[in-house]
Design a protein around this motif. Structure first.
Motif, PDB file in Angstrom:
ATOM      1  N   VAL A 139       0.139   1.525   3.166  1.00  0.00           N
ATOM      2  CA  VAL A 139       1.184   0.701   4.054  1.00  0.00           C
ATOM      3  C   VAL A 139       0.825  -0.479   4.520  1.00  0.00           C
ATOM      4  N   GLY A 140       1.437  -1.229   4.721  1.00  0.00           N
ATOM      5  CA  GLY A 140       0.963  -2.714   5.316  1.00  0.00           C
ATOM      6  C   GLY A 140       2.276  -3.838   5.575  1.00  0.00           C
ATOM      7  N   ARG A 141       1.944  -4.769   4.968  1.00  0.00           N
ATOM      8  CA  ARG A 141       3.001  -6.002   4.975  1.00  0.00           C
ATOM      9  C   ARG A 141       4.064  -5.610   3.962  1.00  0.00           C
ATOM     10  N   LYS A 142       3.565  -4.574   2.959  1.00  0.00           N
ATOM     11  CA  LYS A 142       4.672  -4.078   1.960  1.00  0.00           C
ATOM     12  C   LYS A 142       4.786  -2.541   2.405  1.00  0.00           C
ATOM     13  N   VAL A 143       5.828  -2.099   2.030  1.00  0.00           N
ATOM     14  CA  VAL A 143       5.925  -0.463   2.433  1.00  0.00           C
ATOM     15  C   VAL A 143       5.327   0.227   1.452  1.00  0.00           C
ATOM     16  N   HIS A 144       5.230  -0.407   0.053  1.00  0.00           N
ATOM     17  CA  HIS A 144       4.534   0.433  -1.030  1.00  0.00           C
ATOM     18  C   HIS A 144       3.167  -0.428  -1.361  1.00  0.00           C
ATOM     19  N   GLU A 145       2.150  -0.144  -0.799  1.00  0.00           N
ATOM     20  CA  GLU A 145       0.611  -0.899  -1.403  1.00  0.00           C
ATOM     21  C   GLU A 145      -0.047   0.263  -1.896  1.00  0.00           C
ATOM     22  N   ASP A 146      -0.988  -0.362  -2.557  1.00  0.00           N
ATOM     23  CA  ASP A 146      -2.127   0.465  -2.917  1.00  0.00           C
ATOM     24  C   ASP A 146      -2.975   1.086  -1.921  1.00  0.00           C
ATOM     25  N   MET A 158      -4.798  -3.569  -5.614  1.00  0.00           N
ATOM     26  CA  MET A 158      -5.761  -3.982  -4.743  1.00  0.00           C
ATOM     27  C   MET A 158      -5.556  -3.192  -3.458  1.00  0.00           C
ATOM     28  N   VAL A 159      -6.683  -2.377  -2.597  1.00  0.00           N
ATOM     29  CA  VAL A 159      -6.185  -1.977  -1.404  1.00  0.00           C
ATOM     30  C   VAL A 159      -6.635  -2.955  -0.255  1.00  0.00           C
ATOM     31  N   ILE A 160      -5.645  -3.264   0.557  1.00  0.00           N
ATOM     32  CA  ILE A 160      -5.589  -4.327   1.648  1.00  0.00           C
ATOM     33  C   ILE A 160      -6.293  -3.586   2.991  1.00  0.00           C
ATOM     34  N   LEU A 161      -7.364  -3.710   3.388  1.00  0.00           N
ATOM     35  CA  LEU A 161      -7.887  -3.183   4.519  1.00  0.00           C
ATOM     36  C   LEU A 161      -7.263  -3.877   5.781  1.00  0.00           C
ATOM     37  N   LYS A 162      -7.041  -3.403   7.018  1.00  0.00           N
ATOM     38  CA  LYS A 162      -6.396  -3.984   7.938  1.00  0.00           C
ATOM     39  C   LYS A 162      -7.397  -4.165   9.064  1.00  0.00           C
ATOM     40  N   ASN A 163      -7.331  -5.164   9.804  1.00  0.00           N
ATOM     41  CA  ASN A 163      -8.022  -5.570  11.032  1.00  0.00           C
ATOM     42  C   ASN A 163      -7.361  -4.827  12.464  1.00  0.00           C
ATOM     43  N   ALA A 164      -8.161  -4.860  13.489  1.00  0.00           N
ATOM     44  CA  ALA A 164      -7.457  -4.208  14.351  1.00  0.00           C
ATOM     45  C   ALA A 164      -6.248  -4.930  14.938  1.00  0.00           C
TER      46      ALA A 164
END
Ligand code: MG
Length: 249
Positions: A171-178, A1-7
């Motif tokens: 990249v996000g809360r995990k270094v390897h994300e979808d 699942m791709v996690i989009l990031k807010n501002a």
């Protein structure tokens, strides 16, 4: 699942990316004959920890170093070692991420030790160009395959081998994300790119042949041909206006 990031999340990833990039460039002056890859790893570790971060790769899936440091025909996942000394003409791939305030940044660069042979210098230049062309395609309305195709077609136009087994990533809360971001593929295929997506785009390009294998240490990936390999990586965010590189000063 791709996690989009807010501002707010994009701002946080951007800070982690800035730290990752500052760490990466802090070792540029260590690219000298006689320096060990363990010393470079130590400098990276100290830099990130003193800035209040944590090296993303330390302990990730059990990795023993703070960064992946891979020489010459080593493609990625080289383990820093006190026994491996840089020598004149080496190329050194440093892949380093930082975890900071809950988010990761990830980047890689191929450094040169002294005078490097011209065919390898060309490989580095064109792999950087692969990265630039891939980033150029990272815009709303395009798909992952547009990035992949841009990287692959540029690399293969020089007869280089595009590594298939390892790919870029979210990249996000995990270094390897979808999603996965392969360096090969067809335009118009794959996940559609939308603003708020954060991707690590990271061409791994071999001078000769696409094949790779893993060494007995269980980590280091080398080219099957024994030829040199180049690796450049940026973390970018997709905006309405296209990709913005986050792993910058
Ligand atoms: Mg990466």
């Amino acid at each position: 699942m791709v996690i989009l990031k807010n501002a707010q999340e994009i701002q946080a990833v951007s800070e982690a990316c800035k730290l990752s990039n500052a760490a990466l460039w802090s070792v540029e002056s260590y690219m000298q004959p006689g320096v060990t890859t363990k010393e470079i790893d130590h400098v990276l570790h100290k830099f990130i920890v003193q800035a209040g971060g944590k090296p993303s790769f330390l302990g990730l899936y059990g990795f023993p170093g703070s960064a992946c440091i891979s020489l010459n025909s080593e493609v990625i996942h080289g383990i820093p070692s006190p026994k491996v000394k840089l020598k004149e003409g080496d190329i050194v791939k440093v892949d380093v991420g930082a975890f900071y305030n809950g988010f990761h940044g990830d980047n890689a660069w191929t450094f040169q030790v002294g005078k490097v042979d011209p065919a390898t210098v060309r490989l580095l230049k064109e792999t950087q160009e692969c990265l630039r062309l891939g980033i150029e395609q990272a815009k709303p309305g395009n798909r992952i395959g547009d990035i992949s195709h841009a990287v692959q077609s540029h690399a293969e136009s020089f007869g280089y081998g595009v590594v298939r087994e390892f790919v870029g990533h979210g990249v996000g809360r995990k270094v390897h994300e979808d999603p996965e971001v392969p360096n090969f593929g067809k335009p118009g295929r794959g996940v559609r790119l939308v603003p708020g997506m954060i991707l690590a785009i990271e061409p791994m390009i071999n001078l000769s042949g696409a094949g790779v294998k893993q060494l007995a240490d269980g980590w280091t990936i080398v080219t099957q041909s024994g030829s040199n390999s180049a690796h450049f990586e940026h973390t970018v965010v997709i905006t309405e206006d296209g990709a913005k590189i986050l792993t910058v000063k």
